[in-house]
Write a protein that holds these residues in place. Structure first.
Motif, short mmCIF file in Angstrom:
data_model
loop_
_atom_site.label_atom_id
_atom_site.label_comp_id
_atom_site.label_asym_id
_atom_site.label_seq_id
_atom_site.Cartn_x
_atom_site.Cartn_y
_atom_site.Cartn_z
N GLY A 60 0.79 -1.22 0.00
CA GLY A 60 0.00 0.00 0.00
C GLY A 60 0.82 1.27 0.00
O GLY A 60 0.25 2.36 0.04
N HIS A 61 2.13 1.15 -0.06
CA HIS A 61 2.99 2.32 -0.04
C HIS A 61 3.66 2.51 -1.40
O HIS A 61 3.95 1.56 -2.11
N GLU A 62 3.92 3.75 -1.72
CA GLU A 62 4.64 4.07 -2.95
C GLU A 62 5.51 5.29 -2.71
O GLU A 62 5.11 6.22 -2.02
N LEU A 63 6.71 5.23 -3.25
CA LEU A 63 7.66 6.32 -3.10
C LEU A 63 7.68 7.14 -4.39
O LEU A 63 7.81 6.58 -5.48
N TYR A 64 7.53 8.46 -4.24
CA TYR A 64 7.56 9.37 -5.38
C TYR A 64 8.80 10.24 -5.29
O TYR A 64 9.24 10.60 -4.19
N ILE A 123 15.39 16.23 -6.50
CA ILE A 123 15.39 17.25 -5.45
C ILE A 123 14.30 17.01 -4.40
O ILE A 123 14.23 17.75 -3.41
N GLY A 124 13.46 15.99 -4.59
CA GLY A 124 12.40 15.75 -3.63
C GLY A 124 12.00 14.29 -3.58
O GLY A 124 12.15 13.55 -4.56
N ALA A 125 11.52 13.86 -2.41
CA ALA A 125 11.02 12.51 -2.22
C ALA A 125 9.80 12.56 -1.31
O ALA A 125 9.76 13.36 -0.36
N ALA A 126 8.82 11.74 -1.61
CA ALA A 126 7.62 11.66 -0.78
C ALA A 126 7.16 10.21 -0.70
O ALA A 126 7.06 9.53 -1.73
N LEU A 127 6.93 9.75 0.50
CA LEU A 127 6.38 8.41 0.71
C LEU A 127 4.87 8.53 0.85
O LEU A 127 4.39 9.30 1.68
N VAL A 128 4.13 7.79 0.04
CA VAL A 128 2.67 7.82 0.07
C VAL A 128 2.15 6.50 0.62
O VAL A 128 2.55 5.43 0.15
N ASP A 129 1.29 6.58 1.61
CA ASP A 129 0.63 5.41 2.20
C ASP A 129 -0.81 5.39 1.73
O ASP A 129 -1.63 6.21 2.15
N ARG A 130 -1.11 4.44 0.84
CA ARG A 130 -2.47 4.29 0.37
C ARG A 130 -3.16 3.09 1.02
O ARG A 130 -4.25 2.71 0.62
N GLY A 131 -2.49 2.49 2.01
CA GLY A 131 -3.08 1.38 2.72
C GLY A 131 -3.19 0.14 1.85
O GLY A 131 -2.71 0.08 0.73
#
Length: 384
Positions: free
Chosen positions: A229-233, A247-255
Motif C-alpha cells: 500500500g505504499h509508494e515512493l515518489y 530534489i524531492g522525495a515523498a512516501l505515500v501510504d495508500r493502505g
C-alpha cells in the motif's frame, strides 16, 4: 569538538578550511611574491575525497582579501571551494555567510582550523558547528567510510558550482525576481521512484532539515517503502543552467486498498497519507516544494482519494515546511500517524517520531496550483 564526540557524518554538507597553517604551511600575506604557498597534498586529497562523497568545501580565513584574488588566479585550486570567505572578520561571521550563500544550515558546516583560538570563537558563537584540528582530518574521512555514494552525491559539488552561476546571473538580471524565474525555464517532473532512485530518497530523508516534514529515518523509510500500500515518489528539476537531479522525495501510504485505505470497520476512507515529504534545500525559494506537494495532491484526487494527509514533526529547522503545509490548506487532525498494515491487510500500531502530528485536508474544490514560472509534469508523460 572532536570526531569522536557524537560525530554524525550524515549531517555534514560542507567542510570549511582555514588557509594559513591548515591548507598550506606558510602565511600567504607574508609571501615575498604573488604566488600562493603550496597546498598540502594530503589536504587536497582529503578535499577531493570529500567532494566525491558529495561534501562541499569552502574557505574561512582571517587574512587580507587580496589573498582571495590570488586564489582566483589559480583555477585548479579555486574550483575546489564554494562561497570562500577571506577577510579580517571573525570566523563565526564567515561561516554564517558561507551557510547563507550555499543555502544550508550553519549546523551543516565543519570548520578545520589549526588555531585553538579560532575554533573556540566559533564554538562559542556557533555552538552547533563542529570544529576540528587538521590532525583530525583522517578521522573525519574515516567517518564517511562505508557510506553509500549515490550518483547525486558525486554530482553535488558540480551542481553547487552551477548554482553559483545561477546566482550571479540573477544578480545581473534586469527585471523582477519572478521575471528571472520565468527566464530560467524551470521544469519539475514527478513520478514513482525507480529502484535506482531509492538511495537518493534515503539520502534526502537523512540530510534535509529545512524542507523535511517528519524526520523519518532512512531505515524506517526503506521499511515503509517496501510495505504493502505504499509508494515512493520523487521529483526532478531542470532549468536553462542545468539539471538539479532528484530534489524531492515523498512516501505515500495508500493502505492495503487502492486508491484508499480502510478503517477498522472496513469502510473505504480513500485517503492518501504522506509519512515523509523531503526536499533539497538547493531549491528553497523557487516554488519547487509547493509544486511537488500540489502535484501529489492532484495525483491523489485523480486516483480517487478524498483526503490528503501529511505527517509533521515540528523542529527548529523546518519552519519553511510548516508554513508550506499551512498554505496548502492542511490542518491538524485527530488521525493516527501513518504506518504499514500487517500481512493480512489489517491495520497495525502506527509509530512516528516524537511529537509527530497529522495534518490533513479534503480534496474537494480547488487544489492549489504551482507557481506560474514553474512547469510541472508527470514523469510518465515525459517518458511516453
Amino acid at each position: 569538538m572532536s570526531v569522536a564526540d557524537g560525530f554524525d557524518p550524515d549531517g555534514v554538507k560542507c567542510v570549511v578550511w582555514d588557509l594559513d597553517g591548515t591548507l598550506w604551511d606558510e602565511i600567504a600575506v607574508e609571501s615575498p611574491t604573488d604566488d600562493l604557498p603550496a597546498p598540502r597534498p594530503a589536504t587536497l586529497a582529503a578535499i577531493d575525497d570529500l567532494a566525491a562523497r558529495g561534501v562541499l568545501s569552502s574557505i574561512a580565513s582571517r587574512s587580507a582579501p587580496s589573498v582571495l584574488d590570488r586564489l582566483d588566479a589559480v583555477p585548479g585550486l579555486r574550483a575546489r571551494f564554494l562561497a570562500p570567505q577571506v577577510s579580517w572578520q571573525d570566523k563565526s561571521e564567515s561561516l554564517r555567510r558561507i551557510a547563507e550563500e550555499l543555502g544550508i544550515a550553519v549546523e551543516a558546516l565543519v570548520l578545520v582550523d589549526d588555531s585553538p583560538y579560532e575554533r573556540a570563537e566559533v564554538e562559542a558563537l556557533l555552538p552547533g558547528v563542529r570544529t576540528l584540528d587538521p590532525a583530525d582530518v583522517p578521522a573525519l574521512l574515516a567517518a564517511f567510510e562505508g557510506r553509500e555514494i549515490t550518483p547525486e552525491s558525486r554530482a553535488r559539488v558540480g551542481r553547487y558550482r552551477t548554482e553559483e552561476t545561477r546566482r550571479a546571473e540573477g544578480a545581473r538580471f534586469r527585471g523582477s525576481r519572478e521575471e528571472f524565474l520565468r527566464w530560467c525555464d524551470m521544469r519539475l517532473t514527478v513520478g514513482a521512484a525507480t529502484a535506482d532512485e531509492l538511495p537518493r530518497a534515503l539520502e534526502l530523508a537523512a540530510r534535509t532539515h529545512r524542507l523535511n516534514s517528519s524526520g523519518l529515518t532512512p531505515d524506517r523509510l526503506r521499511e515503509l517503502a517496501a510495505a504493502d500500500g505504499h509508494e515512493l515518489y520523487t521529483a526532478r528539476m531542470t532549468d536553462r543552467f542545468g539539471d538539479y537531479g532528484i530534489i524531492g522525495a515523498a512516501l505515500v501510504d495508500r493502505g492495503p486498498d487502492t486508491p484508499g485505505v480502510r478503517d477498522g470497520a472496513g469502510t473505504a476512507s480513500a485517503t492518501w497519507a504522506v509519512p515523509l515529504l523531503a526536499l533539497s534545500c538547493r531549491v528553497a525559494g523557487r516554488g519547487a516544494a509547493a509544486a511537488f506537494l500540489f502535484r501529489l495532491m492532484e495525483r491523489a484526487r485523480e486516483a480517487g482519494a478524498e483526503e490528503f494527509r501529511v505527517t509533521l514533526r515540528p523542529t527548529d529547522a523546518n519552519l519553511e515546511m510548516r508554513i508550506l503545509l499551512r498554505q496548502a490548506g492542511l490542518r491538524r487532525t485527530d488521525a493516527a500517524v501513518p504506518g504499514p498494515a500487517d500481512a493480512s491487510g489489517a491495520p497495525v500500531a502506527r509509530t512516528a517520531p516524537a511529537e509527530a502530528a497529522v495534518l490533513g485536508r479534503t480534496l474537494g474544490g480547488d487544489v492549489p496550483g504551482p507557481p506560474a514560472w514553474l512547469h510541472v509534469s508527470d514523469r510518465e508523460d515525459t517518458e511516453a
